[in-house]
Enzyme design. Structure first.
Site, PDB file in Angstrom:
ATOM      1  N   GLY A  92       7.849  -4.490   1.962  1.00  0.00           N
ATOM      2  CA  GLY A  92       7.387  -4.340   3.338  1.00  0.00           C
ATOM      3  C   GLY A  92       6.718  -5.592   3.871  1.00  0.00           C
ATOM      4  O   GLY A  92       6.932  -5.988   5.026  1.00  0.00           O
ATOM      5  N   ASN A 107      -0.532   3.948   8.092  1.00  0.00           N
ATOM      6  CA  ASN A 107      -0.714   4.209   6.665  1.00  0.00           C
ATOM      7  C   ASN A 107      -2.040   4.875   6.330  1.00  0.00           C
ATOM      8  O   ASN A 107      -2.173   5.491   5.286  1.00  0.00           O
ATOM      9  CB  ASN A 107      -0.557   2.911   5.868  1.00  0.00           C
ATOM     10  N   GLN A 137       5.799   3.469   6.125  1.00  0.00           N
ATOM     11  CA  GLN A 137       5.285   4.804   5.804  1.00  0.00           C
ATOM     12  C   GLN A 137       6.233   5.917   6.254  1.00  0.00           C
ATOM     13  O   GLN A 137       6.173   7.034   5.736  1.00  0.00           O
ATOM     14  CB  GLN A 137       3.920   5.026   6.459  1.00  0.00           C
ATOM     15  N   SER A 173      10.062  -0.326   2.711  1.00  0.00           N
ATOM     16  CA  SER A 173       9.671  -0.735   1.361  1.00  0.00           C
ATOM     17  C   SER A 173      10.017   0.349   0.348  1.00  0.00           C
ATOM     18  O   SER A 173       9.712   1.522   0.556  1.00  0.00           O
ATOM     19  CB  SER A 173       8.166  -1.012   1.347  1.00  0.00           C
ATOM     20  N   GLY A 174      10.635  -0.062  -0.767  1.00  0.00           N
ATOM     21  CA  GLY A 174      11.102   0.891  -1.770  1.00  0.00           C
ATOM     22  C   GLY A 174      10.016   1.737  -2.407  1.00  0.00           C
ATOM     23  O   GLY A 174      10.170   2.958  -2.554  1.00  0.00           O
ATOM     24  N   HIS A 175       8.896   1.099  -2.775  1.00  0.00           N
ATOM     25  CA  HIS A 175       7.931   1.843  -3.604  1.00  0.00           C
ATOM     26  C   HIS A 175       7.168   2.926  -2.833  1.00  0.00           C
ATOM     27  O   HIS A 175       6.434   3.707  -3.432  1.00  0.00           O
ATOM     28  CB  HIS A 175       6.976   0.883  -4.330  1.00  0.00           C
ATOM     29  N   THR A 177      18.226 -15.210  -5.677  1.00  0.00           N
ATOM     30  CA  THR A 177      19.078 -14.287  -6.427  1.00  0.00           C
ATOM     31  C   THR A 177      18.649 -12.853  -6.165  1.00  0.00           C
ATOM     32  O   THR A 177      17.466 -12.528  -6.261  1.00  0.00           O
ATOM     33  CB  THR A 177      19.004 -14.599  -7.936  1.00  0.00           C
ATOM     34  N   CYS A 232     -16.646  -0.342   0.606  1.00  0.00           N
ATOM     35  CA  CYS A 232     -17.952  -0.896   0.259  1.00  0.00           C
ATOM     36  C   CYS A 232     -18.002  -1.493  -1.137  1.00  0.00           C
ATOM     37  O   CYS A 232     -18.625  -2.503  -1.359  1.00  0.00           O
ATOM     38  CB  CYS A 232     -19.030   0.180   0.367  1.00  0.00           C
TER      39      CYS A 232
HETATM   40  C1  LIG Z   1       2.660  -0.503   1.956  1.00  0.00           C
HETATM   41  C2  LIG Z   1       2.809  -0.984   3.354  1.00  0.00           C
HETATM   42  C3  LIG Z   1       3.254  -2.289   3.628  1.00  0.00           C
HETATM   43  C4  LIG Z   1       3.503  -3.306   2.543  1.00  0.00           C
HETATM   44  O1  LIG Z   1       4.652  -3.018   1.793  1.00  0.00           O
HETATM   45  P1  LIG Z   1       4.827  -3.710   0.365  1.00  0.00           P
HETATM   46  O2  LIG Z   1       6.211  -3.352  -0.059  1.00  0.00           O
HETATM   47  O3  LIG Z   1       3.788  -3.104  -0.526  1.00  0.00           O
HETATM   48  O4  LIG Z   1       4.667  -5.183   0.540  1.00  0.00           O
HETATM   49  C5  LIG Z   1       3.421  -2.658   4.946  1.00  0.00           C
HETATM   50  N1  LIG Z   1       3.175  -1.798   5.949  1.00  0.00           N
HETATM   51  C6  LIG Z   1       2.753  -0.548   5.723  1.00  0.00           C
HETATM   52  C7  LIG Z   1       2.523   0.374   6.880  1.00  0.00           C
HETATM   53  C8  LIG Z   1       2.553  -0.095   4.421  1.00  0.00           C
HETATM   54  O5  LIG Z   1       2.119   1.146   4.218  1.00  0.00           O
END
Ligand SMILES: *Cc1c(COP(=O)(O)O)cnc(C)c1O
Length: 408
Positions: free
Chosen positions: A73, A153, A181, A201-203, A239, A327
């Site tokens: 992302g 997020n 998200q 983003s995949g994860h 790559t 904090c």
């Molecule tokens: C997690 C997140 C990202 C960043 O994605 P990554 O693959 O971890 O670099 C960007 N934008 C939002 C809204 C996210 O929740």
């Protein structure tokens, strides 16, 4: 005795789907070829990458030649903003975004501000929604890009994406959305929603970490930001992360297949948690939009409690959640999102984010609802402010965690 562990932090990351992991393993071991090689190993990898491109395209209603694989992302956000800014600077130097974006957007915009661009950060209302009137008023004849996140997020608020896209389209301005998200959690159709660029983003939806994609509508003027070989049709050198990409494709296919059931299940858990917490616990506020929110997002502010203490106590009970206050994690600033919504530092510091995934169960929600009141009661009983009038609270925005105002 081991404590059972409950994962309520799916907006931070998600577990890789077993089917996705199996596919990835195959492309790390047997089918390890470089997708640029012309021999059979290379062709095998290349074919799998192109299949994944189609799977990702299908999930968001794009053409496969509009999908470019990235490292996630953050890269997609950087590429979309810098790439469009650099390619269109002759036309104008103004970008519009919001005050509640992910840092991948905000810090990229701040970087561009040091390099001759001007950026408008739209405010949001108390539910974290932008106002379309503010957007229309911010547009000038120098505006080249509008970048507004699909879903937040932290508080889960979903923006009026189609309407934003229409405004951009009418003015001939590119519209990018950080949909990290939303992808896999909410139906998306880039054509119907007038989206020109979209990062994913995949994860965040059960693929691996360090892989993602940027959708670039055909015809959008954008520069590449990573130079080198001719990968990704000369648009993104390096790559290809073949196992990651193949896993992303598989996760996209699964997300599309299971979307309706997943949304129904997670929304049910979300609404149960919100209803019971609001009913049973005093001095609590729901953050984010009441209905236009991500299926799995729950975000509360508990008055007279410090978010980090709450997190640690939940962790001791085996529950992994997240907070909008930082904090004890290096930064003294409460969440920029909660502050932009008009929350005081005090209220922002008592925030808790619970983000649900398809693996969570009603039993887990019940366990959370069982332990939460005890923890809150204990923490509140230790707070010197609990029971005092709220004027004292307001006078020092951060006396719960003993920081001086100057530190904020
Ligand atoms: C997690 C997140 C990202 C960043 O994605 P990554 O693959 O971890 O670099 C960007 N934008 C939002 C809204 C996210 O929740």
């Amino acid at each position: 005795m081991s404590v059972k562990r409950i994962y309520f932090d799916h907006s931070a990351t998600t577990p890789v789907d077993q089917e996705v992991a199996n596919t990835m393993l195959e492309y790390m071991t047997e089918k390890f070829g470089n997708a640029s090689s012309i021999h059979s190993f290379g062709r095998e990898a290349k074919k799998a990458v192109e299949e994944a491109r189609e799977q990702v395209a299908k999930l968001i209603g794009a053409q496969s030649n509009e999908i470019f694989f990235t490292s996630g992302g953050t890269e997609g956000d950087n590429w979309a903003i810098k790439g469009v800014a650099y390619a269109n600077r002759k036309k104008g130097n103004h970008i519009i975004t919001t005050a509640i974006e992910h840092h991948a957007i905000l810090h990229t915009c701040e970087y561009l501000e040091k390099n001759g661009f001007t950026v408008t950060y739209l405010p949001v209302d108390e539910n974290a929604m932008i106002r379309l009137e503010d957007l229309k008023n911010a547009i000038t004849d120098k505006t080249i890009l509008i970048s507004i996140m699909f879903a937040n997020n932290e508080v889960g608020t979903i923006q009026p994406i189609k309407e934003i896209g229409q405004i951009a389209k009418d003015k001939g301005i590119y519209f990018h959305t950080d949909a990290v998200q939303a992808v896999g959690n909410y139906p998306i159709d880039v054509k119907e929603m007038n989206i020109d660029l979209l990062s994913l983003s995949g994860h965040k939806f059960h693929a691996g970490k360090g892989v993602g994609a940027l959708y670039i509508r055909r015809g959008v003027r954008i520069e590449e930001i990573q130079h080198g070989g001719a990968h990704e049709r000369n648009m993104r050198a390096g790559t290809e992360n073949v196992p990651g990409i193949v896993g992303l494709g598989k996760a996209a296919e699964i997300a599309q297949r299971d979307m309706d059931i997943k949304i129904k299940h997670i929304t049910g858990l979300r609404d149960k948690l919100i209803a019971e917490v609001m009913e049973k616990i005093p001095h609590v506020k729901l953050n984010g939009h009441p209905t236009m929110r991500l299926p799995g997002n729950v975000n509360f502010s508990f008055l007279y409690v410090e978010g980090e203490s709450l997190l640690l106590n939940l962790d001791l009970k085996g529950i992994a959640a997240s907070s909008g206050s930082a904090c004890t994690s290096g930064s003294l600033d409460p969440s920029h999102v909660l502050l932009a919504m008009g929350l005081s530092h005090e209220v922002a510091h008592g925030s808790l984010r619970v983000t649900l995934g398809r693996g969570n169960t009603a039993e887990e929600a019940d366990y959370f609802l069982e332990v939460l009141p005890e923890i809150l009661e204990r923490l509140r009983s230790m707070s010197p402010l609990y029971g005092q009038n709220t004027e004292t609270l307001a006078s020092n925005p951060c006396n719960l965690c003993n920081h001086q105002i100057a530190q904020h």
